[in-house]
Write an enzyme that holds these catalytic residues in place. Structure first.
Site, mmCIF file in Angstrom:
data_model
loop_
_atom_site.group_PDB
_atom_site.id
_atom_site.type_symbol
_atom_site.label_atom_id
_atom_site.label_comp_id
_atom_site.label_asym_id
_atom_site.label_seq_id
_atom_site.Cartn_x
_atom_site.Cartn_y
_atom_site.Cartn_z
ATOM 1 N N TYR A 111 3.382 -6.980 17.016
ATOM 2 C CA TYR A 111 3.609 -6.060 15.893
ATOM 3 C C TYR A 111 4.191 -4.741 16.398
ATOM 4 O O TYR A 111 5.220 -4.272 15.904
ATOM 5 C CB TYR A 111 2.301 -5.796 15.121
ATOM 6 N N SER B 34 5.754 3.689 13.446
ATOM 7 C CA SER B 34 4.309 3.873 13.621
ATOM 8 C C SER B 34 4.017 4.647 14.900
ATOM 9 O O SER B 34 4.772 4.569 15.878
ATOM 10 C CB SER B 34 3.688 2.478 13.708
ATOM 11 N N LYS C 172 8.155 -2.717 15.981
ATOM 12 C CA LYS C 172 8.492 -1.340 15.593
ATOM 13 C C LYS C 172 9.424 -0.725 16.642
ATOM 14 O O LYS C 172 10.406 -0.056 16.297
ATOM 15 C CB LYS C 172 7.228 -0.495 15.418
ATOM 16 N N TYR D 165 0.830 -1.219 0.000
ATOM 17 C CA TYR D 165 0.000 0.000 0.000
ATOM 18 C C TYR D 165 0.869 1.275 0.000
ATOM 19 O O TYR D 165 0.844 2.068 -0.945
ATOM 20 C CB TYR D 165 -0.922 -0.061 1.227
HETATM 21 P P1 NAD Z 1 1.463 -3.633 3.088
HETATM 22 O O1 NAD Z 1 1.225 -4.974 3.705
HETATM 23 O O2 NAD Z 1 0.494 -3.145 2.091
HETATM 24 O O3 NAD Z 1 2.919 -3.588 2.434
HETATM 25 C C1 NAD Z 1 4.002 -4.332 2.933
HETATM 26 C C2 NAD Z 1 4.599 -5.087 1.760
HETATM 27 O O4 NAD Z 1 5.725 -5.822 2.228
HETATM 28 C C3 NAD Z 1 3.635 -6.094 1.135
HETATM 29 O O5 NAD Z 1 3.612 -5.899 -0.260
HETATM 30 C C4 NAD Z 1 4.235 -7.464 1.492
HETATM 31 O O6 NAD Z 1 4.006 -8.416 0.479
HETATM 32 C C5 NAD Z 1 5.698 -7.120 1.649
HETATM 33 N N1 NAD Z 1 6.481 -7.969 2.538
HETATM 34 C C6 NAD Z 1 6.196 -8.357 3.801
HETATM 35 N N2 NAD Z 1 7.186 -9.107 4.298
HETATM 36 C C7 NAD Z 1 8.125 -9.201 3.333
HETATM 37 C C8 NAD Z 1 9.386 -9.849 3.238
HETATM 38 N N3 NAD Z 1 9.877 -10.570 4.241
HETATM 39 N N4 NAD Z 1 10.094 -9.727 2.097
HETATM 40 C C9 NAD Z 1 9.603 -9.012 1.044
HETATM 41 N N5 NAD Z 1 8.428 -8.383 1.079
HETATM 42 C C10 NAD Z 1 7.699 -8.473 2.212
HETATM 43 O O7 NAD Z 1 1.615 -2.594 4.306
HETATM 44 P P2 NAD Z 1 1.660 -1.004 4.281
HETATM 45 O O8 NAD Z 1 0.410 -0.511 4.897
HETATM 46 O O9 NAD Z 1 2.075 -0.518 2.969
HETATM 47 O O10 NAD Z 1 2.806 -0.773 5.352
HETATM 48 C C11 NAD Z 1 4.149 -0.512 4.975
HETATM 49 C C12 NAD Z 1 4.986 -0.329 6.221
HETATM 50 O O11 NAD Z 1 4.469 0.743 6.992
HETATM 51 C C13 NAD Z 1 5.007 -1.527 7.147
HETATM 52 O O12 NAD Z 1 6.294 -1.630 7.704
HETATM 53 C C14 NAD Z 1 4.009 -1.167 8.219
HETATM 54 O O13 NAD Z 1 4.283 -1.801 9.427
HETATM 55 C C15 NAD Z 1 4.234 0.339 8.316
HETATM 56 N N6 NAD Z 1 3.085 1.069 8.847
HETATM 57 C C16 NAD Z 1 1.867 0.921 8.252
HETATM 58 C C17 NAD Z 1 0.771 1.608 8.759
HETATM 59 C C18 NAD Z 1 -0.592 1.426 8.174
HETATM 60 O O14 NAD Z 1 -1.574 1.706 8.849
HETATM 61 N N7 NAD Z 1 -0.722 1.010 6.928
HETATM 62 C C19 NAD Z 1 0.938 2.462 9.866
HETATM 63 C C20 NAD Z 1 2.204 2.604 10.426
HETATM 64 C C21 NAD Z 1 3.280 1.891 9.911
HETATM 65 C C1 WQD Z 2 -9.145 3.299 13.697
HETATM 66 C C2 WQD Z 2 -10.347 3.592 14.572
HETATM 67 C C3 WQD Z 2 -11.228 1.698 15.760
HETATM 68 C C4 WQD Z 2 -12.604 -0.583 12.336
HETATM 69 C C5 WQD Z 2 -3.907 0.455 13.568
HETATM 70 C C6 WQD Z 2 -2.747 -0.277 14.183
HETATM 71 C C7 WQD Z 2 -1.609 0.649 14.440
HETATM 72 C C8 WQD Z 2 -1.224 1.415 13.187
HETATM 73 C C9 WQD Z 2 -2.411 2.072 12.580
HETATM 74 C C10 WQD Z 2 0.513 0.303 11.961
HETATM 75 C C11 WQD Z 2 -10.292 2.880 15.929
HETATM 76 C C12 WQD Z 2 -12.232 2.223 14.759
HETATM 77 C C13 WQD Z 2 -12.054 0.414 13.120
HETATM 78 C C14 WQD Z 2 -13.999 -0.817 12.407
HETATM 79 C C15 WQD Z 2 -14.187 0.960 14.004
HETATM 80 N N1 WQD Z 2 -0.713 0.544 12.161
HETATM 81 N N2 WQD Z 2 -12.846 1.166 13.940
HETATM 82 N N3 WQD Z 2 -14.742 -0.020 13.239
HETATM 83 O O1 WQD Z 2 -6.551 1.206 15.629
HETATM 84 O O2 WQD Z 2 -5.623 3.399 14.907
HETATM 85 O O3 WQD Z 2 -4.353 1.414 14.461
HETATM 86 O O4 WQD Z 2 -3.457 1.111 12.376
HETATM 87 O O5 WQD Z 2 1.490 0.620 12.541
HETATM 88 O O6 WQD Z 2 -0.547 -0.111 14.902
HETATM 89 O O7 WQD Z 2 -3.196 -0.829 15.399
HETATM 90 O O8 WQD Z 2 -6.484 1.834 13.162
HETATM 91 O O9 WQD Z 2 -8.078 1.636 11.310
HETATM 92 O O10 WQD Z 2 -7.900 -0.255 12.983
HETATM 93 O O11 WQD Z 2 -8.949 1.898 13.666
HETATM 94 O O12 WQD Z 2 -14.907 1.658 14.748
HETATM 95 O O13 WQD Z 2 -14.542 -1.701 11.761
HETATM 96 O O14 WQD Z 2 -11.512 3.065 13.913
HETATM 97 O O15 WQD Z 2 -11.867 1.335 16.951
HETATM 98 O O16 WQD Z 2 -10.828 3.747 16.876
HETATM 99 P P1 WQD Z 2 -5.795 1.956 14.634
HETATM 100 P P2 WQD Z 2 -7.843 1.191 12.709
#
Ligand code: NAD
Ligand code: WQD
Length: 345
Positions: free
Chosen positions: A153, A128, A157, A14
């Site tokens: 998870y 994160s 981080k 993503y």
């Molecule tokens: P995502 O799952 O869409 O993208 C991660 C990608 O990494 C995927 O395409 C997956 O196939 C690939 N991948 C996983 N393990 C792998 C490995 N061992 N080798 C090669 N490829 C691998 O997730 P995203 O939402 O794009 O998140 C990207 C980064 O940002 C992650 O590190 C995630 O923890 C961090 N992050 C995401 C969010 C969020 O809410 N989306 C929030 C904070 C931090």
């Molecule tokens: C957002 C709000 C839910 C779904 C997660 C990870 C965190 C970080 C960001 C990676 C919350 C509410 C959700 C639903 C709802 N990721 N909700 N109904 O909880 O902020 O965090 O993503 O690092 O580590 O935990 O995101 O999108 O799950 O929820 O009411 O069906 O929406 O309770 O308040 P969150 P979320």
């Protein structure tokens, strides 16, 4: 002529796909490595449609050191890495902690190991806001206390940030920028790329868009009895393209040695806390589509409220989240409609 070669791990995911678009638009030569565990190779078509260029793609697992060494031999001259590759489902991490520690930490260790000998100048790491847990004070700054992680998870981080700090402190010949994302949402305005959740979405926005299009009957709002103005939880929802742009600035900063510091940490958020109910209102206002929803009990482990103080990134990186939330919601909806059009969902 292209600018430097950048390795984007998790680049078909993503945030990685949106960042690849911004890197290519800025002239960088991108190599993606992804094991496709949570993404699809067709994402490359979307990137190519938007930018006119197909990034180099290596299907490999970053935990496989030999495969990573081969990648560096096949694609010489990589100057920077953006490490998105990780497993990211909080609930799954509680059930499968070994998978999460192995995948997220071994990926990082391999990259840190391989950077020095290959002359890579810096690594951007996806952290994160989860590291702040339930903050005592909002908005949170980069100095706000790190709280004990409530999931494997989240712990990966925190540990990853410590590993990077230890490696840089030991005198490693490269820099790092740690980016703490708040809640990334939305899709590219072209609707060529976006978020593709596996199975029933755990995160709010994919659930909202899937409910709006009729895949899910009703969205459950987890709690309206929190200590917030409307009782629902508050988050800082950051547009994914805005977020992607910060990575381009961060990588450029390291490659051009703009900072004296070998390690820097930035919050990436809007600075605006929006409640779950306000977000649903924004979606309905922006798209004209209703989201059937009901209030249910709290979700275990949820944070009540968290939003960023993004001033450090604003002032030092010269980066600011600028997309209005209604535009972001429209982009999320356009992407959901595109998935339907393609018969994917
Ligand atoms: P995502 O799952 O869409 O993208 C991660 C990608 O990494 C995927 O395409 C997956 O196939 C690939 N991948 C996983 N393990 C792998 C490995 N061992 N080798 C090669 N490829 C691998 O997730 P995203 O939402 O794009 O998140 C990207 C980064 O940002 C992650 O590190 C995630 O923890 C961090 N992050 C995401 C969010 C969020 O809410 N989306 C929030 C904070 C931090
Ligand atoms: C957002 C709000 C839910 C779904 C997660 C990870 C965190 C970080 C960001 C990676 C919350 C509410 C959700 C639903 C709802 N990721 N909700 N109904 O909880 O902020 O965090 O993503 O690092 O580590 O935990 O995101 O999108 O799950 O929820 O009411 O069906 O929406 O309770 O308040 P969150 P979320």
């Amino acid at each position: 002529m292209s600018k430097e070669r950048i390795l984007v791990t998790g680049g078909t995911g993503y945030i990685g796909s949106h960042t690849t678009v911004e890197l290519q638009n800025a002239g960088y030569d991108v190599v993606i490595v992804d094991n496709l565990s949570n993404s699809n190779v067709e994402v490359l078509d979307g990137i190519e449609k938007i930018t006119g260029k197909r990034p180099a793609f290596v299907e490999a697992d970053c935990t496989d050191l030999a495969a990573m060494q081969k990648l560096f031999a096949d694609y010489p001259g990589i100057k920077g890495i953006i490490n998105f590759a990780a497993s990211k489902a909080v609930g799954e991490s509680v059930e499968k902690p070994i998978l999460y520690y192995r995948n997220n930490l071994n990926t990082l260790l391999n990259l840190l190991d391989i950077m020095g000998p290959n002359g890579v100048k810096g690594i951007v790491f996806s952290s994160s806001c989860t590291v702040y847990g339930e903050p005592d004070v909002n908005p949170v700054t980069e100095q706000s206390p790190i709280k004990k992680a409530t999931s494997p998870y989240g712990n990966t981080k925190q540990i990853s940030e410590e590993i990077i700090t230890d490696v840089i402190t030991s005198g490693a010949p490269f820099k790092s920028v740690i980016l703490r994302y708040f809640n990334p949402v939305g899709a590219h305005p072209s609707a060529e790329i976006g978020e593709l959740p596996n199975g029933v979405p755990q995160n709010l926005i994919p659930f909202v868009t899937q409910t709006a299009i009729g895949i899910r009957k009703e969205l459950s709002v987890f709690g309206n009895d929190y200590d917030t103005p409307d009782g629902s939880c508050i988050r800082d929802f950051i547009n994914v393209v805005d977020l992607a742009k910060a990575h381009v600035i961060a990588i450029q900063r390291m490659l051009e040695d703009k900072s004296q510091d070998k390690i820097e940490i930035f919050n990436l958020g809007t600075g605006i806390g929006l409640s779950v109910l306000e977000l649903i209102e924004s979606f309905e206002r922006a798209t004209g589509v209703k989201v059937p929803h009901k209030i249910v009990g709290r979700r275990t482990g949820d944070i009540e409220k968290v939003w960023a103080n993004p001033e450090h990134a604003n002032n030092v990186l010269g980066w600011k989240a600028e997309t209005p939330i209604d535009d972001t919601m429209r982009s999320a909806w356009a992407w959901q409609c595109k998935l339907r059009e393609r018969g994917i969902m």
